[in-house]
Design a protein around this motif. Structure first.
Motif, PDB file in Angstrom:
ATOM      1  N   GLU A  50       0.755  -1.355  -0.161  1.00 36.76           N
ATOM      2  CA  GLU A  50      -0.087  -0.035  -0.112  1.00 36.76           C
ATOM      3  C   GLU A  50       0.954   1.347  -0.055  1.00 36.76           C
ATOM      4  O   GLU A  50       0.270   2.425  -0.414  1.00 36.76           O
ATOM      5  N   LEU A  98      -6.444  -0.748  -8.454  1.00 34.21           N
ATOM      6  CA  LEU A  98      -5.409  -1.162  -7.448  1.00 34.21           C
ATOM      7  C   LEU A  98      -5.222  -2.686  -7.279  1.00 34.21           C
ATOM      8  O   LEU A  98      -6.291  -3.267  -7.824  1.00 34.21           O
ATOM      9  N   MET A 104      -3.949   4.684  -3.573  1.00 34.77           N
ATOM     10  CA  MET A 104      -2.544   4.596  -3.536  1.00 34.77           C
ATOM     11  C   MET A 104      -2.063   5.826  -4.407  1.00 34.77           C
ATOM     12  O   MET A 104      -2.933   6.490  -5.287  1.00 34.77           O
ATOM     13  N   ARG A 107      -0.566   7.284  -7.768  1.00 38.18           N
ATOM     14  CA  ARG A 107      -0.284   6.837  -8.965  1.00 38.18           C
ATOM     15  C   ARG A 107       0.135   8.054  -9.933  1.00 38.18           C
ATOM     16  O   ARG A 107      -0.264   9.021  -9.730  1.00 38.18           O
TER      17      ARG A 107
END
Length: 568
Positions: A424, A449, A461, A463
Motif C-alpha cells: 500500500e 489497485l 494509492m 499513482r
C-alpha cells in the motif's frame, strides 16, 4: 453591416445563381436578401455518441429562435465523439473534430454559429474551432442526465462505475449486483451527472462567457434547456449584427475566470488540457502556472461527486453555477464579458443558494483550497497536475517505491499477479500513455489497485502517469506528466524500486535518484505508438505536449480569416 453570406448569395452572376438555386429547397427568396444572418447549428448529435443523441431536439429549439430573430438557421452535422464508445480514446480525435468543424465553418456561407455539444470532447473541440475561425458563436451545452437510483441509492454516472467495479474486485460486491445496477445508471438523455469532464466543460464554456448565462448544468430532459436553446438562437443573430466574436469574449480575463470556476466546482483535470488548447487557438497567453496561481486559495463550494456527495441535477435545483460564482465574485475579472456583451459578474446579481448542503457558503467550504495543483520536479520538468479535492489528504505528501508499468496492456497482464512486488505504500507508475505514446492520451491514469490490496481494505494509492483520467474518477492520481515518456520525458527512465517523492504542498514530484544516474539510463520506448498512415500518423507527428494543450502544432494561433474563397 455587410454579411459574410452575401459573398455567396448577392449579385446576378452565374455563381450567385448557383448558390441560391441549390439552397432553394425550402428557403424563401427573402432568405437571400442580404439582411438575414445565416446561422449554422454545429450539431454533434449521433446515436453512437449517446450523451449527444438528444441534440437534434435542442437544434430545433435553436432554429426557432434564429427564425424569430430574423435569421436563417442551417443544421450542420459535425464530428461527434462518444467518450464511452470510441476506441482507443475520444481524445485522439478532439483535434480532428476541431479542425473539421473549423474548415466547415470557414468553407460555408454562414455569418455565425451555435455550437451544440454534450459529451466530453465535443464542447472543447467546437470551442477550438470557433476560436480559430472567429465567427460570432455561442455554445448550448446538452446538459447532464437525471439521477438514477439502485436499491434506493443515487448513482453517480462514471464515479460509481469505478467504485462498484473495485468492490467487485475486492470481493465485497457480487458481480450479479454490479451488473444489476447497469440499467439504473443511465436514467435519461444527457451526459454524466457527476462533475465529470462534460459537466465541467459546460461550466467552463459559461465561465468563458460563451453561453447564455444560466445555461450550463440545465438537465438534458428539462424543458428549460429548450427555452435556453431558443433564446441562444435569437442571441446568435444579435451576435452577428453586433459583430461580437469569440476573440472579443474569450480574453485572458475570461480564462482566469474559468480557472476560478474550475476550482470552485471541483471540476475535471481534463479542463486544464482543453482550456490550454482553446487559449492556444486564440493566441491568448495561458500556461499551467496560471492554473496554480489563479486557482490557489479558491474554495471548493460545489459538493458534487467525485469530490463530494451530490449530483448535477442537485446543483441545478440548488441555484446552479451562478450561485457558486456569486460566492467567489470578488475573485472574478469584472471586465470579462459574455456573449450578451455584458460582464459575467453582472449576470450573478440575482443568484441565490437554495440548498447549502449542495452549494456551500464561502464561509463554510467543502475545502478551503481546491485549485488544480501543478507539480514540477525531475519527473515532470514541464509540469504535471493533481486534483487535491479528489485525493486522499494523507497521501498528498508521500514517499514510496515505484512499481512501473509500460502501457495499459502491461497493467492488465501484471497488476493482479501474485509475483508483483507491491504494497500500500508503493507508487504505481504508468508510462507510454501520453499524447504521442498511446496515442491520444487515454483516461487510464487512475489505474486500478492490485486485487490483493483491495482485499486488505486499501482504496487509494499514489499513482503517477503521463495519461489523463476521467473527470468522474477520484484518487491520489498525478496526471499529464510532461514531457511524456514517448517524447523522452523522465518517466521513460524510472525503474521499479526507485523512490518516488510526492509533495503537493511544495508542488514537487521527483524520483530520488542521482541526476547523473538518471541521465545515464536508456529510455524505455517499448509500446509507444508508431502509426504509418492516416490521422494517427498526422497526430503523432504534430501533437504538442500536455502542458501546451495537446493540440496540433500547426493549428495554434487564430487565423481569424473567415472569408470563404470562391471555387467556381
Amino acid at each position: 453591416m455587410a454579411l459574410r453570406s452575401s459573398l455567396w448569395y448577392s449579385g446576378d452572376d452565374r455563381n450567385s445563381y448557383i448558390h441560391r438555386a441549390w439552397m432553394r429547397r425550402g428557403l424563401p427568396r427573402e432568405a437571400f436578401d442580404g439582411d438575414r444572418p445565416h446561422i449554422a447549428i454545429a450539431n454533434s448529435a449521433s446515436d453512437l455518441a449517446p450523451c449527444n443523441a438528444h441534440l437534434d431536439e435542442v437544434a430545433r429549439g435553436v432554429m426557432n429562435g434564429v427564425w424569430e430573430a430574423g435569421g436563417v438557421p442551417l443544421n450542420l452535422p459535425v464530428v461527434s465523439l462518444g467518450e464511452t464508445n470510441v476506441r482507443p480514446t475520444a481524445m485522439l480525435w478532439r483535434n480532428l473534430a476541431a479542425m473539421a468543424a473549423e474548415e466547415l465553418l470557414r468553407a460555408n456561407p454562414i455569418d455565425g454559429v451555435v455550437l451544440l455539444g454534450g459529451c466530453d470532447k465535443t464542447v472543447p473541440a467546437l470551442l477550438m474551432a470557433a476560436a480559430s475561425v472567429d465567427l460570432p458563436a455561442i455554445v448550448v451545452p446538452g446538459g447532464p442526465m437525471l439521477t438514477g437510483h439502485f436499491r434506493g441509492v443515487p448513482l453517480g454516472c462514471g464515479t460509481d462505475v469505478w467504485r462498484l467495479s473495485e468492490e467487485v474486485r475486492a470481493g465485497t460486491l457480487s458481480r450479479e449486483a454490479f451488473l444489476g445496477s447497469e440499467s439504473s445508471m443511465i436514467r435519461s438523455r444527457g451526459h454524466c451527472n457527476t462533475m465529470g469532464t462534460a459537466s465541467t466543460m459546460a461550466c467552463m464554456a459559461e465561465a468563458l462567457g460563451m453561453t447564455l448565462p444560466g445555461t450550463a448544468g440545465t438537465p438534458a430532459p428539462d424543458s428549460r434547456l429548450l427555452e435556453r436553446a431558443h433564446d441562444s438562437g435569437r442571441l446568435a443573430v444579435e451576435l452577428v449584427r453586433a459583430g461580437r466574436r469569440p476573440s472579443h469574449v474569450m480574453t485572458r480575463g475570461s480564462f482566469l475566470n474559468a480557472i476560478v470556476t474550475l476550482a470552485a466546482i471541483g471540476g475535471s483535470t481534463n479542463a486544464v488540457v482543453h482550456l490550454l488548447a482553446v487559449a492556444g487557438r486564440l493566441g491568448v497567453e495561458l500556461s499551467l502556472d496560471d492554473f496554480d496561481r489563479t486557482g490557489s486559495g479558491v474554495p471548493l463550494l460545489a459538493d458534487l461527486q467525485p469530490a463530494g456527495r451530490h449530483l448535477m441535477d442537485d446543483l441545478f435545483r440548488a441555484g446552479g453555477l451562478a450561485a457558486v460564482l456569486r460566492e467567489v465574485e470578488d475573485l472574478l475579472d469584472p471586465a470579462a464579458i459574455t456573449v450578451t456583451g455584458r460582464p459575467l459578474v453582472e449576470h450573478l446579481a440575482g443568484a441565490e443558494i437554495w440548498d447549502d448542503s449542495v452549494i456551500r457558503r464561502r464561509a463554510d467550504p467543502l475545502l478551503p483550497d481546491a485549485g488544480i495543483a501543478v507539480l514540477r520536479g525531475n519527473l515532470a520538468p514541464d509540469g504535471a497536475v493533481i486534483k487535491p479535492a479528489a485525493a486522499s489528504p494523507e497521501l498528498l505528501r508521500h514517499r514510496g517505491r515505484a512499481v512501473v508499468f509500460d502501457g495499459v496492456e502491461d497493467v492488465h497482464a501484471r497488476l493482479d499477479s501474485p509475483d508483483l512486488d507491491v504494497d500500500e505504500t508503493s507508487v504505481l507508475v504508468l508510462r507510454g500513455c501520453g499524447p504521442r505514446g498511446y496515442p491520444g492520451m487515454p483516461e487510464v491514469g487512475n489505474l486500478p489497485l492490485p486485487r490483493r490490496l483491495l482485499a486488505k481494505g486499501v482504496r487509494d494509492m499514489v499513482r503517477v502517469s503521463d495519461a489523463r483520467m476521467s473527470g468522474t474518477a477520484y484518487g491520489t492520481v498525478v496526471l499529464h506528466a510532461s514531457p511524456e515518456a514517448a517524447a523522452g520525458g523522465p518517466l521513460s527512465r524510472v525503474r521499479t524500486g526507485d523512490p518516488i517523492v510526492l509533495d503537493v504542498a511544495a508542488r514537487r514530484l521527483d524520483v530520488d535518484v542521482p541526476e547523473a544516474e538518471l541521465a545515464a539510463r536508456k529510455p524505455v520506448t517499448t509500446g509507444h505508438a508508431r502509426p504509418s498512415r492516416g490521422w494517427e500518423r498526422l497526430y503523432v507527428d504534430h501533437v504538442t505536449q500536455a502542458h501546451l494543450g495537446a493540440d496540433l502544432d500547426f493549428l495554434t494561433g487564430s487565423s481569424g480569416d473567415a472569408v470563404g474563397r470562391e471555387s467556381h
